[in-house]
Design a protein around this motif. Structure first.
Motif, mmCIF file in Angstrom:
data_model
loop_
_atom_site.group_PDB
_atom_site.id
_atom_site.type_symbol
_atom_site.label_atom_id
_atom_site.label_comp_id
_atom_site.label_asym_id
_atom_site.label_seq_id
_atom_site.Cartn_x
_atom_site.Cartn_y
_atom_site.Cartn_z
ATOM 1 N N LEU A 1 -81.977 -45.167 -3.001
ATOM 2 C CA LEU A 1 -81.270 -44.620 -3.406
ATOM 3 C C LEU A 1 -79.401 -45.570 -2.919
ATOM 4 O O LEU A 1 -78.895 -45.372 -4.355
ATOM 5 C CB LEU A 1 -80.985 -43.540 -2.043
ATOM 6 N N LEU A 2 -79.666 -46.601 -2.143
ATOM 7 C CA LEU A 2 -78.249 -47.406 -1.645
ATOM 8 C C LEU A 2 -78.311 -47.954 -3.324
ATOM 9 O O LEU A 2 -77.241 -47.962 -3.429
ATOM 10 C CB LEU A 2 -78.733 -47.687 -0.737
ATOM 11 N N LEU B 1 -69.040 -30.008 -10.497
ATOM 12 C CA LEU B 1 -68.652 -31.641 -10.280
ATOM 13 C C LEU B 1 -66.990 -31.040 -11.382
ATOM 14 O O LEU B 1 -66.149 -32.522 -10.562
ATOM 15 C CB LEU B 1 -69.412 -31.876 -10.920
ATOM 16 N N VAL C 1 -72.337 -48.153 -9.226
ATOM 17 C CA VAL C 1 -70.817 -48.300 -9.007
ATOM 18 C C VAL C 1 -70.363 -50.106 -10.087
ATOM 19 O O VAL C 1 -69.463 -49.748 -10.363
ATOM 20 C CB VAL C 1 -70.585 -48.038 -7.775
ATOM 21 N N TRP D 1 -75.862 -35.211 -18.196
ATOM 22 C CA TRP D 1 -76.238 -34.112 -17.276
ATOM 23 C C TRP D 1 -75.085 -34.407 -16.334
ATOM 24 O O TRP D 1 -73.836 -33.816 -15.660
ATOM 25 C CB TRP D 1 -77.556 -35.165 -16.310
ATOM 26 N N PHE E 1 -72.609 -41.084 -0.728
ATOM 27 C CA PHE E 1 -73.062 -42.701 -0.684
ATOM 28 C C PHE E 1 -72.840 -43.023 -2.037
ATOM 29 O O PHE E 1 -72.475 -44.405 -1.962
ATOM 30 C CB PHE E 1 -74.831 -42.521 -0.722
ATOM 31 N N MET E 2 -72.814 -42.684 -2.935
ATOM 32 C CA MET E 2 -72.067 -43.353 -4.004
ATOM 33 C C MET E 2 -70.590 -44.014 -3.824
ATOM 34 O O MET E 2 -70.079 -44.468 -4.355
ATOM 35 C CB MET E 2 -72.469 -42.643 -5.319
ATOM 36 N N ALA F 1 -85.772 -32.168 -5.587
ATOM 37 C CA ALA F 1 -83.837 -31.941 -6.414
ATOM 38 C C ALA F 1 -83.523 -30.637 -6.144
ATOM 39 O O ALA F 1 -82.529 -30.249 -6.646
ATOM 40 C CB ALA F 1 -85.082 -31.019 -8.266
ATOM 41 N N PHE G 1 -76.068 -37.611 -2.426
ATOM 42 C CA PHE G 1 -75.743 -38.642 -3.361
ATOM 43 C C PHE G 1 -74.342 -39.482 -3.918
ATOM 44 O O PHE G 1 -74.052 -40.136 -3.354
ATOM 45 C CB PHE G 1 -76.767 -38.506 -5.102
ATOM 46 N N TYR G 2 -73.752 -38.063 -3.770
ATOM 47 C CA TYR G 2 -71.923 -38.503 -4.182
ATOM 48 C C TYR G 2 -71.570 -39.092 -3.258
ATOM 49 O O TYR G 2 -70.801 -40.121 -2.975
ATOM 50 C CB TYR G 2 -71.275 -37.121 -4.051
ATOM 51 N N ALA H 1 -79.694 -28.433 -9.980
ATOM 52 C CA ALA H 1 -79.227 -29.528 -11.014
ATOM 53 C C ALA H 1 -79.931 -29.903 -11.880
ATOM 54 O O ALA H 1 -79.544 -29.870 -12.989
ATOM 55 C CB ALA H 1 -81.214 -30.493 -10.285
ATOM 56 N N PHE I 1 -79.691 -32.545 -2.146
ATOM 57 C CA PHE I 1 -79.405 -34.204 -2.276
ATOM 58 C C PHE I 1 -78.463 -34.321 -3.699
ATOM 59 O O PHE I 1 -78.079 -35.356 -2.635
ATOM 60 C CB PHE I 1 -80.562 -34.380 -3.491
ATOM 61 N N PHE I 2 -77.387 -34.016 -3.904
ATOM 62 C CA PHE I 2 -76.661 -34.066 -5.349
ATOM 63 C C PHE I 2 -76.116 -34.572 -4.082
ATOM 64 O O PHE I 2 -74.278 -34.966 -4.136
ATOM 65 C CB PHE I 2 -76.496 -32.978 -6.040
ATOM 66 N N LEU J 1 -85.187 -38.525 -8.712
ATOM 67 C CA LEU J 1 -85.428 -37.616 -8.238
ATOM 68 C C LEU J 1 -86.669 -36.949 -8.371
ATOM 69 O O LEU J 1 -87.648 -36.112 -7.477
ATOM 70 C CB LEU J 1 -84.382 -36.670 -9.409
ATOM 71 N N ALA K 1 -77.244 -46.435 -6.190
ATOM 72 C CA ALA K 1 -75.337 -46.041 -6.266
ATOM 73 C C ALA K 1 -74.717 -47.410 -6.493
ATOM 74 O O ALA K 1 -73.818 -47.222 -7.451
ATOM 75 C CB ALA K 1 -75.615 -45.495 -4.777
ATOM 76 N N PRO L 1 -75.720 -28.907 -13.085
ATOM 77 C CA PRO L 1 -74.679 -28.728 -12.295
ATOM 78 C C PRO L 1 -72.598 -29.301 -12.861
ATOM 79 O O PRO L 1 -71.660 -29.091 -11.946
ATOM 80 C CB PRO L 1 -74.416 -30.004 -11.381
#
Lengths: 511, 481
Positions: free
Chosen positions: A184-185, B469, A192, A75, B397-398, B386, B394-395, B462, B390-391, A144, A188, B465
């Motif tokens: 969410l944090l 990406l 990582v 995905w 934040f990551m 979704a 999400f990225y 979603a 959001f994505f 999600l 994440a 993707p």
């Protein structure tokens, strides 16, 4: 048959209903026909989903703790996959969701008159999201669905709710969102550090002890709001009171279970050390929830609010049970969630029945209904007693197991929590007396009608399940037993490993 | 790497755009304002051709024009986004231009030139070519902001944009001169080599970086250099606001990333704190200031300030993952914003365009598809899954968590909750309130197509993707090998 992607089917089948309603809505200009199409489409789609969920249960293997019916597709990134699967903990929640959605749709059959297609679409999307939460085996996918469910619920309360619906729905949305973003944090961070969000892999990963504390708190912020635990429960009474009946049903029946499920699926297996460390916190919050919200429930004049507060108290039992870390406690917690899903959903439906007739939820506006509505009085009695935890009903099994489990963990907590059962009996019986018993004195109640065949059809399965779970809970317990044992073994194993490591460290230091 | 055969080949899309702009200018001069529509469509066609030319570019890195111009996967990815945004922006403006009787052939030509400037910006490999690209873009946009000459508001917006833009250009140039003075070169690679050699970075260079950052922050409208944004967004004609909100933002943020990373990758710690601050401040201000807005264009201005804050979070991380996150964020931002502005452009009553948020009241009952599309965009901007938005979040934040910027990530998620409030408010007004007077129909077919495509993208991102990406990943890898 097992080659079929059954879980994807159960998750996305409701969306087929959405497509049907959309096509139906586009092809006709007539509001009436569109509404009828929408009702039928939603009912058939959700009924089919329920059948699929039963099929999954029927072919579920009770003897293993492994995830079953697995599906996996690449995905978002390496390590973030579309992965579904069920185990003994999630299995019954899928069936519960499958059961409650068609009941909600039936319950809205006549009460929702405006914007019917939108309403049905919102419900079906919500069902997809709820199913997804319980099926997901990837943290991102879980998130999600977990968050996505907010959108339809926001609209359901906001469009079809009561007079203070806007305040309530904003409060509901923002409260839950605030909790979720911390999740969410944590998500994440896990990605990582571990490089994957695959739930089984995350369960095997050992996070460092000090990291666990922070992650646990972030996860807890989200799940505690969802459960809801005292003191972050205040969105619940507002949301329940303003939501349309079916909205309250699904909120109490399924959405609240996501919090407890999250604790079982994420907090405990992934962060066992922190879970152990925070036991006193959870116990304290749960005890306050059980006693304080029971007392608050006692003083309510609005029936829906009373049941909403009783939900908080019942969910207090769940969290206490889960954090007792005994087989009985955890199983009791899960049974209590399922039972509460049936019983409080049914109680909201009971309130809905009289609300549809009299347009009031105030206890003071009723009295003596038994004279005109004997069937209704019977149904209400069953669920009232199940909520109290009378032996022979589903509520008893859950609460009893929880108390047995908690007693092993802490006598004091068990003693305090069991006062909640007494208070529960007090407010529920008092509610019942004021609404059902007594003389039928109010003029406008003299013509009130008993349950219609549609309403009987709605309540019948719920009565059967509530009693069946109470009298013969073994089939339900069997499903979860192996998975719960496995969860507890992992947890104990992690604690022992940490213990051994710290002992070795002290010995090393002593040398 | 500097070979003569590549000298012009690498810049084919830019050269083509420049020629097309001149040809269209001549065409406009000879045919007059009556043929604005033709010129507009030809401009769109020119962008489409440029898009194809960029698409066919080989992926490897080419540096040409004496080291001033770079073509790599990173620049090409950004150019594709810019051309897409600019072309859609131009298409969206056509109906408005006709209805408001401001048909002027200069408009599409100026947009074409601005787009050319943006393409130069993302391909800049030298402080001089950076400034050149930036000015080609800015000068064209100053004029465009004031193109509705008879409108008080439009002229005011143009003037404000110009004065503040000139100020920021001044700061940027001052920063450039400091950097040149202390590193001895304007070329990014040469500066990088200087920074790498000396091991530590001199104070003068840091001052230069600070001024350069200030100038760039102005262009991306990040706090504390955001003041012009709400006024210009509100004052400029709506399709021009729609244009401002997307293509120049993408170009500026891509330029920002290149200007920080290409020459100063070795000094990440020095500029990182600046970017962390402006990212944090933009997210917070964007979230809080938008709550009290009553004009939807002003609201979108604050919303874009907030979004830029989120996008900068990726840059603040200073890693390849961070760059990728920012690119993904901007790509998704493109679709959400284009869609939202397409809906705003449909807010027309008999007496003219309306811009109040309250004018959307009960839109669900007057125009269901449009309300649904806006609902989707609002949830997406709020970052609720979704939806695609959001994505994006999400990225970033990551990336921030990966770089250890926990404080920034926490501020970010909290700001996103505050911001969710005003996005939800629009949903509330559309769905929960009683209907206001309906908007005039019909919506032009091009608007319908844009609304449909963008909302489908946002909903179904979603599901598949991977293309976006992977594209962003390759682009990020080109910038940070």
């Amino acid at each position: 048959m097992t080659d079929w992607p059954l879980l994807s089917l159960v998750v996305f089948l409701p969306l087929a209903g959405v497509a049907f309603i959309l096509v139906g809505g586009l092809t006709t200009k007539d509001e009436e026909i569109a509404a009828r199409n929408a009702r039928n489409g939603a009912l058939w789609a959700s009924a089919a989903t329920f059948l699929v969920s039963l099929l999954i249960w029927a072919s579920f293997d009770n003897s293993t703790a492994a995830f079953q019916f697995e599906e996996r597709h690449e995905w978002l990134a390496p390590g973030i996959a579309y992965r579904l699967g069920v185990d003994g903990i999630s299995m019954l929640f899928i069936v519960l969701t499958g059961l409650l959605t068609p009941i909600c749709i039936l319950a809205s059959w006549e009460t929702i008159k405006t914007r019917v297609p939108e309403y049905m679409i919102a419900f079906l999307v919500l069902e997809t999201m709820m199913m997804g939460v319980f099926c997901a085996l990837d943290f991102v996918l879980f998130y999600l669905f977990f968050e996505g469910g907010l959108i339809p619920m926001f609209l359901i309360i906001g469009i079809w709710g009561g007079p203070r619906r806007i305040y309530s729905t904003f409060k509901f949305f923002l409260y839950t969102l605030l909790g979720s973003v911390l999740l969410l944090l944590a998500l994440a961070y896990m990605y990582v550090t571990v490089g994957t969000t695959d739930i089984p892999s995350l369960m095997e990963h050992q996070f460092a002890a000090e990291v666990q504390t922070w992650l646990w708190l972030a996860l807890f912020a989200s799940f505690a709001v969802k459960v809801p635990m005292w003191p972050v429960h205040t969105w619940l009474p507002d949301a329940h009171v303003e939501a349309p009946t079916a909205g309250s049903v699904v909120l109490a029946g399924v959405l609240l279970k996501m919090g407890g499920y999250g604790l079982l699926r994420f907090s405990i297996p992934m962060l066992p050390l922190a879970s152990e460390y925070f036991i006193p916190l959870v116990f304290a919050l749960s005890v306050v929830a059980v006693i304080y919200t029971s007392l608050v429930a006692l003083m309510q004049e609005d029936m829906k609010k009373l049941i909403a507060y009783s939900s908080v108290a019942h969910m207090g039992f769940v969290t206490v049970g889960i954090f007792s870390f005994t087989t009985q406690g955890v199983e009791g917690g899960i049974v209590q969630m399922l039972s509460h899903g049936i019983v409080s959903a049914a109680l909201f439906l009971c309130v809905g029945v009289v609300y549809d007739r009299m347009h009031s939820r105030m206890i003071a506006d009723y009295g003596g209904l038994v004279n005109r509505m004997p069937k209704y009085a019977f149904v209400f009695a069953v669920f009232m007693l199940a909520s109290v935890g009378l032996p022979g009903t589903s509520g008893f099994v859950g609460e009893f197991l929880v108390l047995v489990g908690v007693f092993q963990a802490s006598t004091w907590v068990a003693a305090l929590v069991s006062t909640g059962m007494i208070l529960g009996a007090a407010y529920m019986l008092w509610l019942y007396r004021r609404v059902i018993f007594g003389k039928l004195e109010k003029e406008n109640l003299k013509a009130i009608l008993d349950l219609s065949p549609r309403e009987v059809l709605i309540f019948a399965p719920l009565v059967v399940v509530a009693l069946f779970m109470g009298i013969y809970p073994t089939p339900f317990l069997d499903v979860m037993h192996v998975s719960v044992e496995n969860l507890l073994q992992q947890y104990q194993g992690a604690l022992q490993a940490a213990e051994a490591a710290s002992q070795a460290a002290t010995q090393l230091a002593a040398k | 790497m500097v070979t003569d055969t590549h000298l012009y080949a690498a810049a084919t899309p830019e050269i083509f755009m420049a020629c097309a702009a001149m040809v269209l200018l001549m065409l406009g001069v000879f045919r007059g304002d009556g043929d604005t529509r033709l010129v507009s469509w030809l401009a769109v066609a020119a962008m489409a051709v440029a898009f194809a030319l960029v698409w066919m570019m080989p992926g490897e890195r080419v540096i040409t024009f004496s080291g001033g111009f770079i073509v790599d996967g990173f620049a090409n990815f950004a150019k594709l986004l810019i051309l897409l945004a600019a072309a859609i922006g131009l298409i969206m403006s056509m109906g408005y231009v006709r209805a408001e009787k401001m048909e002027r052939f200069e408009f599409p030509v100026l947009i074409l030139l601005a787009t050319l400037g943006m393409m130069m910006m993302v391909s800049a490999n030298d402080l001089i070519s950076l400034y050149m690209g930036l000015e080609i873009q800015s000068l064209a946009l100053y004029v465009v902001a004031a193109i509705k000459r008879d409108s008080h508001r439009s002229s005011e917006a143009g003037l404000k944009y110009f004065v503040l833009g000139a100020l920021s250009s001044g700061m940027l140039l001052y920063g450039c001169s400091m950097i040149y003075g202390f590193s001895g070169s304007t070329n990014f690679q040469a500066i990088a080599a200087h920074v790498g050699e000396s091991g530590q970075i001199s104070v003068g260079l840091i001052v230069g970086i600070a001024f350069l950052t200030a100038g760039l922050a102005f262009k991306v409208s990040a706090v504390p250099f955001h003041m012009w944004t709400p006024d210009v967004y509100e004052g400029a004609p709506t399709p021009i606001t729609a244009f401002f909100a997307v293509a120049p933002k993408i170009a500026a943020i891509v330029l920002f990333m290149r200007a920080m990373i290409a020459p100063f990758a070795e000094a990440t710690a020095d500029w990182q704190q600046i970017v962390v601050f402006i990212s944090m401040a933009s997210m917070v201000l964007g979230a809080f200031a938008a709550i009290w807005q009553t004009n939807i264009k002003r609201l979108m201005a604050y919303s874009s300030i907030g979004h830029i804050g989120f996008a900068l979070m990726g840059l603040a991380a200073g890693t390849a993952d961070g760059v990728r996150a920012t690119l993904v964020y901007m790509a998704i931002y493109l679709f959400m914003n284009v869609g939202t502005f397409a809906a705003i452009l449909c807010m027309r009553r008999r007496e003219g365009m309306v811009e109040g948020i309250q004018d959307l009241a009960g839109l669900d009952r007057n125009d269901r598809p449009m309300a649904l599309a806006l609902l989707i965009f609002m949830f997406s901007m709020a970052g609720v899954p979704a939806a695609a938005g959001f994505f994006g979040k999400f990225y970033v934040f990551m990336a921030a968590v990966d770089a250890g910027l926990y404080g920034l990530a926490v501020v970010g998620v909290l700001a996103s909750v505050v911001a969710a409030f005003y996005y939800l408010r629009i949903v509330k007004i559309m769905y929960f309130d009683d209907p206001a007077e309906p908007f005039v129909k019909p919506i032009g077919p091009e608007m319908k197509v844009i609304l449909t495509v963008t909302s489908l993208f946002v909903v179904f991102f979603a599901v598949y993707p991977a293309p976006l990406l992977e594209g962003a990943q390759a682009a990020a890898a080109a910038l940070m090998p």
